[in-house]
Structures are given as C-alpha cells and as structure tokens.
Design a protein around this motif. Structure first.
Motif, PDB file in Angstrom:
ATOM      1  N   VAL A 142       0.858  -1.189   0.000  1.00  0.00           N
ATOM      2  CA  VAL A 142       0.000   0.000   0.000  1.00  0.00           C
ATOM      3  C   VAL A 142       0.895   1.241   0.000  1.00  0.00           C
ATOM      4  O   VAL A 142       1.727   1.413   0.894  1.00  0.00           O
ATOM      5  N   GLY A 143       0.726   2.097  -0.978  1.00  0.00           N
ATOM      6  CA  GLY A 143       1.532   3.313  -1.053  1.00  0.00           C
ATOM      7  C   GLY A 143       0.727   4.551  -0.727  1.00  0.00           C
ATOM      8  O   GLY A 143      -0.490   4.590  -0.913  1.00  0.00           O
ATOM      9  N   HIS A 144       1.402   5.562  -0.200  1.00  0.00           N
ATOM     10  CA  HIS A 144       0.779   6.884  -0.027  1.00  0.00           C
ATOM     11  C   HIS A 144       1.876   7.930   0.101  1.00  0.00           C
ATOM     12  O   HIS A 144       3.047   7.595   0.334  1.00  0.00           O
ATOM     13  N   THR A 145       1.498   9.201  -0.029  1.00  0.00           N
ATOM     14  CA  THR A 145       2.509  10.259  -0.063  1.00  0.00           C
ATOM     15  C   THR A 145       2.820  10.848   1.307  1.00  0.00           C
ATOM     16  O   THR A 145       3.835  11.515   1.470  1.00  0.00           O
ATOM     17  N   THR A 146       1.928  10.621   2.283  1.00  0.00           N
ATOM     18  CA  THR A 146       2.123  11.300   3.566  1.00  0.00           C
ATOM     19  C   THR A 146       3.022  10.464   4.489  1.00  0.00           C
ATOM     20  O   THR A 146       3.360   9.326   4.168  1.00  0.00           O
ATOM     21  N   SER A 147       3.387  11.042   5.624  1.00  0.00           N
ATOM     22  CA  SER A 147       4.395  10.383   6.465  1.00  0.00           C
ATOM     23  C   SER A 147       3.800   9.228   7.272  1.00  0.00           C
ATOM     24  O   SER A 147       2.583   9.019   7.280  1.00  0.00           O
ATOM     25  N   ASP A 148       4.652   8.504   7.962  1.00  0.00           N
ATOM     26  CA  ASP A 148       4.151   7.359   8.728  1.00  0.00           C
ATOM     27  C   ASP A 148       3.531   7.780  10.066  1.00  0.00           C
ATOM     28  O   ASP A 148       3.149   6.935  10.866  1.00  0.00           O
ATOM     29  N   SER A 149       3.419   9.093  10.296  1.00  0.00           N
ATOM     30  CA  SER A 149       2.673   9.540  11.477  1.00  0.00           C
ATOM     31  C   SER A 149       1.389  10.270  11.048  1.00  0.00           C
ATOM     32  O   SER A 149       0.742  10.924  11.854  1.00  0.00           O
ATOM     33  N   SER A 150       1.022  10.126   9.780  1.00  0.00           N
ATOM     34  CA  SER A 150      -0.113  10.886   9.229  1.00  0.00           C
ATOM     35  C   SER A 150      -1.451  10.179   9.424  1.00  0.00           C
ATOM     36  O   SER A 150      -1.516   9.025   9.850  1.00  0.00           O
ATOM     37  N   HIS A 151      -2.501  10.880   9.064  1.00  0.00           N
ATOM     38  CA  HIS A 151      -3.865  10.328   9.075  1.00  0.00           C
ATOM     39  C   HIS A 151      -4.002   9.147   8.111  1.00  0.00           C
ATOM     40  O   HIS A 151      -4.763   8.227   8.368  1.00  0.00           O
ATOM     41  N   TYR A 152      -3.294   9.160   6.987  1.00  0.00           N
ATOM     42  CA  TYR A 152      -3.374   8.009   6.064  1.00  0.00           C
ATOM     43  C   TYR A 152      -2.734   6.779   6.716  1.00  0.00           C
ATOM     44  O   TYR A 152      -3.237   5.670   6.625  1.00  0.00           O
ATOM     45  N   SER A 153      -1.592   7.029   7.370  1.00  0.00           N
ATOM     46  CA  SER A 153      -0.878   5.925   8.000  1.00  0.00           C
ATOM     47  C   SER A 153      -1.731   5.300   9.111  1.00  0.00           C
ATOM     48  O   SER A 153      -1.797   4.079   9.243  1.00  0.00           O
ATOM     49  N   GLU A 154      -2.378   6.162   9.872  1.00  0.00           N
ATOM     50  CA  GLU A 154      -3.288   5.692  10.926  1.00  0.00           C
ATOM     51  C   GLU A 154      -4.378   4.792  10.318  1.00  0.00           C
ATOM     52  O   GLU A 154      -4.725   3.748  10.860  1.00  0.00           O
ATOM     53  N   GLY A 155      -4.904   5.212   9.181  1.00  0.00           N
ATOM     54  CA  GLY A 155      -5.941   4.433   8.496  1.00  0.00           C
ATOM     55  C   GLY A 155      -5.406   3.110   7.965  1.00  0.00           C
ATOM     56  O   GLY A 155      -6.094   2.085   8.020  1.00  0.00           O
ATOM     57  N   ILE A 156      -4.195   3.130   7.462  1.00  0.00           N
ATOM     58  CA  ILE A 156      -3.619   1.901   6.903  1.00  0.00           C
ATOM     59  C   ILE A 156      -3.342   0.897   8.033  1.00  0.00           C
ATOM     60  O   ILE A 156      -3.536  -0.302   7.865  1.00  0.00           O
ATOM     61  N   ASP A 157      -2.936   1.392   9.193  1.00  0.00           N
ATOM     62  CA  ASP A 157      -2.751   0.494  10.344  1.00  0.00           C
ATOM     63  C   ASP A 157      -4.066  -0.196  10.704  1.00  0.00           C
ATOM     64  O   ASP A 157      -4.102  -1.398  10.965  1.00  0.00           O
ATOM     65  N   ALA A 158      -5.141   0.588  10.730  1.00  0.00           N
ATOM     66  CA  ALA A 158      -6.452   0.021  11.073  1.00  0.00           C
ATOM     67  C   ALA A 158      -6.921  -0.948   9.979  1.00  0.00           C
ATOM     68  O   ALA A 158      -7.473  -2.015  10.265  1.00  0.00           O
ATOM     69  N   PHE A 159      -6.657  -0.580   8.726  1.00  0.00           N
ATOM     70  CA  PHE A 159      -6.994  -1.455   7.591  1.00  0.00           C
ATOM     71  C   PHE A 159      -6.252  -2.782   7.718  1.00  0.00           C
ATOM     72  O   PHE A 159      -6.840  -3.858   7.598  1.00  0.00           O
ATOM     73  N   ALA A 160      -4.957  -2.685   8.009  1.00  0.00           N
ATOM     74  CA  ALA A 160      -4.116  -3.886   8.096  1.00  0.00           C
ATOM     75  C   ALA A 160      -4.591  -4.803   9.221  1.00  0.00           C
ATOM     76  O   ALA A 160      -4.713  -6.014   9.040  1.00  0.00           O
ATOM     77  N   ALA A 161      -4.892  -4.197  10.377  1.00  0.00           N
ATOM     78  CA  ALA A 161      -5.322  -5.001  11.526  1.00  0.00           C
ATOM     79  C   ALA A 161      -6.621  -5.727  11.194  1.00  0.00           C
ATOM     80  O   ALA A 161      -6.779  -6.920  11.468  1.00  0.00           O
ATOM     81  N   LYS A 162      -7.535  -5.018  10.558  1.00  0.00           N
ATOM     82  CA  LYS A 162      -8.844  -5.607  10.235  1.00  0.00           C
ATOM     83  C   LYS A 162      -8.702  -6.687   9.167  1.00  0.00           C
ATOM     84  O   LYS A 162      -9.308  -7.759   9.267  1.00  0.00           O
ATOM     85  N   LEU A 163      -7.881  -6.415   8.156  1.00  0.00           N
ATOM     86  CA  LEU A 163      -7.716  -7.393   7.072  1.00  0.00           C
ATOM     87  C   LEU A 163      -7.045  -8.665   7.601  1.00  0.00           C
ATOM     88  O   LEU A 163      -7.437  -9.779   7.249  1.00  0.00           O
ATOM     89  N   GLU A 164      -6.060  -8.487   8.456  1.00  0.00           N
ATOM     90  CA  GLU A 164      -5.381  -9.662   9.007  1.00  0.00           C
ATOM     91  C   GLU A 164      -6.335 -10.455   9.896  1.00  0.00           C
ATOM     92  O   GLU A 164      -6.359 -11.680   9.866  1.00  0.00           O
ATOM     93  N   GLU A 165      -7.154  -9.728  10.649  1.00  0.00           N
ATOM     94  CA  GLU A 165      -8.131 -10.391  11.524  1.00  0.00           C
ATOM     95  C   GLU A 165      -9.171 -11.155  10.691  1.00  0.00           C
ATOM     96  O   GLU A 165      -9.412 -12.344  10.919  1.00  0.00           O
ATOM     97  N   LEU A 166      -9.768 -10.473   9.730  1.00  0.00           N
ATOM     98  CA  LEU A 166     -10.834 -11.104   8.938  1.00  0.00           C
ATOM     99  C   LEU A 166     -10.316 -12.296   8.143  1.00  0.00           C
ATOM    100  O   LEU A 166     -11.019 -13.285   7.953  1.00  0.00           O
ATOM    101  N   SER A 167      -9.077 -12.201   7.670  1.00  0.00           N
ATOM    102  CA  SER A 167      -8.550 -13.257   6.805  1.00  0.00           C
ATOM    103  C   SER A 167      -7.768 -14.314   7.586  1.00  0.00           C
ATOM    104  O   SER A 167      -7.200 -15.215   6.982  1.00  0.00           O
ATOM    105  N   GLY A 168      -7.733 -14.166   8.911  1.00  0.00           N
ATOM    106  CA  GLY A 168      -6.970 -15.122   9.715  1.00  0.00           C
ATOM    107  C   GLY A 168      -5.505 -15.143   9.312  1.00  0.00           C
ATOM    108  O   GLY A 168      -4.872 -16.201   9.303  1.00  0.00           O
ATOM    109  N   GLY A 169      -4.980 -14.002   8.938  1.00  0.00           N
ATOM    110  CA  GLY A 169      -3.550 -13.917   8.600  1.00  0.00           C
ATOM    111  C   GLY A 169      -3.222 -14.274   7.168  1.00  0.00           C
ATOM    112  O   GLY A 169      -2.059 -14.330   6.776  1.00  0.00           O
ATOM    113  N   GLU A 170      -4.244 -14.516   6.346  1.00  0.00           N
ATOM    114  CA  GLU A 170      -3.996 -14.849   4.944  1.00  0.00           C
ATOM    115  C   GLU A 170      -3.348 -13.663   4.206  1.00  0.00           C
ATOM    116  O   GLU A 170      -2.570 -13.840   3.278  1.00  0.00           O
TER     117      GLU A 170
END
Ligand code: EAX
Length: 326
Positions: free
Chosen positions: A31-59
């Motif tokens: 997943v790419g984005h232009t803002t820094s790793d402390s940005s609002h996008y990064s915060e969203g990607i962390d939440a996305f990642a946690a949810k995707l890993e949870e829903l897919s059982g780590g797939e």
C-alpha cells in the motif's frame, strides 16, 4: 526417554512446518501513499491492516510504503493500473485525470463541513463514484479523507483574497483547483507532493495548501511560517486497489478488503477531526503565525467563476445532486 524426545522434536518440527507454510501462504499487499508514517493516512492503513489480518486469519499481510516512496499520487495510480502496486491511499488531487466524474468533489467551498462531506461520500453518490473506478482500470474500495485544505505561505499574512494575489502557490495536479486559484489571481504551480518540501525550501513556490494533518506531519511548518485557515476546499481521499490484484481474489476475500477499508477510513477520519483543532495549536507552538479570522465568503466569491469551468465541461447534474443532498 529417547522416544519421548523424538516425539517432542517431531511435534515441534511439525509446528514449525505449519508456521512456515502459513507464512508462505500469506499474501503481502503493498500500500503506497505520499504522507508520512505519522499521518492520518498511516493511521488508516494500520487500522486497515489489523482488520484485514483479523478477517482473513492472517492470509493477508499489509506492507505500507509511506512518504511517496513509491512515487507521487498520479504515478501510484498508474502503478495500480499496470499492477506494480496493489493498493494506494490518495487524495482526489490527480484522480480526475483518470476518472473525470470525481472532479465535482474538488470544487471549492462545495461542502460546508465534515459531516456533509462524509455523508455524501458514504451515501449513494459516493458509491456511484466508487463504482465508476471500475471503468478506468481501478478498484474503489472506500472513500477516506484528507481534510479541508488551508493556505500556507512564506511571504505575508493572508486574510483576504486580495492578500493572496500574485503569490506562487503549489497546487495538486487538479484542473478544478488550478481554475479556482487562477480566479483569485494566484499563480497555481501544479506539482506532485513528494517534490513539494524542496520546492518550498528553495523558494520555487511561495506557498501551498493542504489539510492540517499534512502540514503538521509532513513538516511543512519547517519551511512555511504563515497559515491561513481558509478551508477553501474539502479534500476527499480514496482507498484504491489494482484490478490485477483484485481479479485474483475470491468474493469472500473482496468482502474482507472492503470491510477493512471502511475500518481504515474511520480511523483516518477520527485523526483528521482531532487534528483540525489540536493540530493548529501544535503548529502555533512550532512557530507558525495562524490567521484564524477569515471571512470565507470573500474567498468563496473570488473562486465562484471556477464553477462555470466545471459545468461547461461536465454539466451540473452531479453538482445539483450533491447540493440537494444536504
Ligand atoms: O494526499 O498532494 C497533496 O497535496 C495531497 O494533499 C497529499 O499528497 C496527500
């Protein structure tokens, strides 16, 4: 004892084998984005990642590439189309170049506040626009958020459109934004975000405009000392996927991605809301002079002719629907 030993060793070998099989089977999503790793996008990607890993059982695991490491937003969208990147979180800045229907969202002073913008993007209109992505070799997973854009510069305090006249302002590569600034007699200089910091530092441009989170977490305050809270345009963001990755997913997997993307958007919006006030205080502490008392109607009037630039080209149907939706 030896037999027991052997059995224990056997079990742990099996466990190891299972773990590495699992690891092998896990699909990494870039997943790419232009803002820094402390940005609002990064915060969203962390939440996305946690949810995707949870829903897919780590797939699926998520590999975030912040700070424009994979290029500017236009280049990354092209990367999705040819399959060199799996997902991108981007503002709508360059999106109209690919999906002209989204230009309507970039009109200045279209949305009055966060509630209205989020409501439109989460409703029927937002869904229609997400679906449009499919006709342009892109997959729209969810609308997320960049935030209301505010003007910064290194020259003078800007309180009225008159004060902004003659400034050279970096804009996104977006026709509607450029038209609006031209109407204000500001010289718009379109540029990809990863080039912005240096351009400000070297004085290639006098200023730029971005939401508080970007100004703060992108360290733009280091090279800009004046901020005017113009909130002249709402900047939507979108989580896009590559059709090349997408076509390899089952319907169930696609559902996980969509649900995870919505969780990501929620986290991003929460941070944007928080920084809209807290971030301004932080920017003051970092030394920015903040012009808060802005008569927005003056700016609105100055950019009004840019609406005609839009309707001449794209008509007014979608615009009317958005206006009537509030
Ligand atoms: O999406 O280019 C910009 O100014 C954007 O606001 C930034 O890349 C975050």
């Amino acid at each position: 004892r030896n037999a027991l030993h052997a059995a224990v060793a056997g079990v742990s070998t099996l466990a190891l084998a299972a773990t590495s099989l699992g690891a092998l089977a896990a699909q990494s999503v870039t997943v790419g984005h232009t803002t820094s790793d402390s940005s609002h996008y990064s915060e969203g990607i962390d939440a996305f990642a946690a949810k995707l890993e949870e829903l897919s059982g780590g797939e699926f695991t998520v590999e975030e590439h912040p700070s424009g490491a994979l290029g500017g937003e236009r280049a990354m969208i092209e990367g999705l189309q040819i399959g060199t990147i799996d997902m991108v979180v981007t503002s709508t800045g360059p999106l109209g170049n690919f999906v002209p229907q989204t230009y309507v969202l970039d009109l200045p002073f279209l949305f009055e506040d966060y509630d209205q913008a989020r409501c439109v993007l989460d409703g029927e209109i937002g869904q229609e626009l997400l679906d449009q992505m499919g006709e342009h070799e892109l997959v729209g997973l969810a609308w997320t958020e960049n935030g209301f854009r505010h003007l910064t510069n290194s020259q003078r305090d800007v309180q009225t459109p008159e004060d902004a006249k003659g400034l050279k302002i970096r804009t996104m590569e977006n026709e509607m934004h450029m038209a609006a600034f031209r109407e204000m007699d500001v010289h718009p200089t379109p540029m990809a975000f990863p080039e912005l910091f240096t351009a400000l530092q070297q004085g290639t441009v006098d200023g730029q405009e971005n939401p508080i989170s970007v100004i703060l977490t992108g360290n733009l305050w280091e090279v800009q000392d004046r901020l005017s809270l113009t909130g002249h345009v709402y900047s939507p963001a979108i989580m896009l996927a590559s059709p090349i990755m997408w076509d390899g997913l089952s319907d169930e997997e696609k559902g996980w991605f969509r649900e995870a993307a919505r969780a990501g958007a929620e986290a991003t919006r929460a941070m944007v809301s928080r920084l809209e006030t807290e971030g301004v205080e932080e920017l003051k502490e970092k030394g920015m002079t903040v012009v808060e008392d802005i008569d927005k109607s003056q700016f609105q009037e100055a950019v009004e002719p840019s609406y005609k630039v839009f309707t001449d080209e794209y008509g007014s149907e979608m615009l009317d629907r958005i206006r009537n939706s509030s």
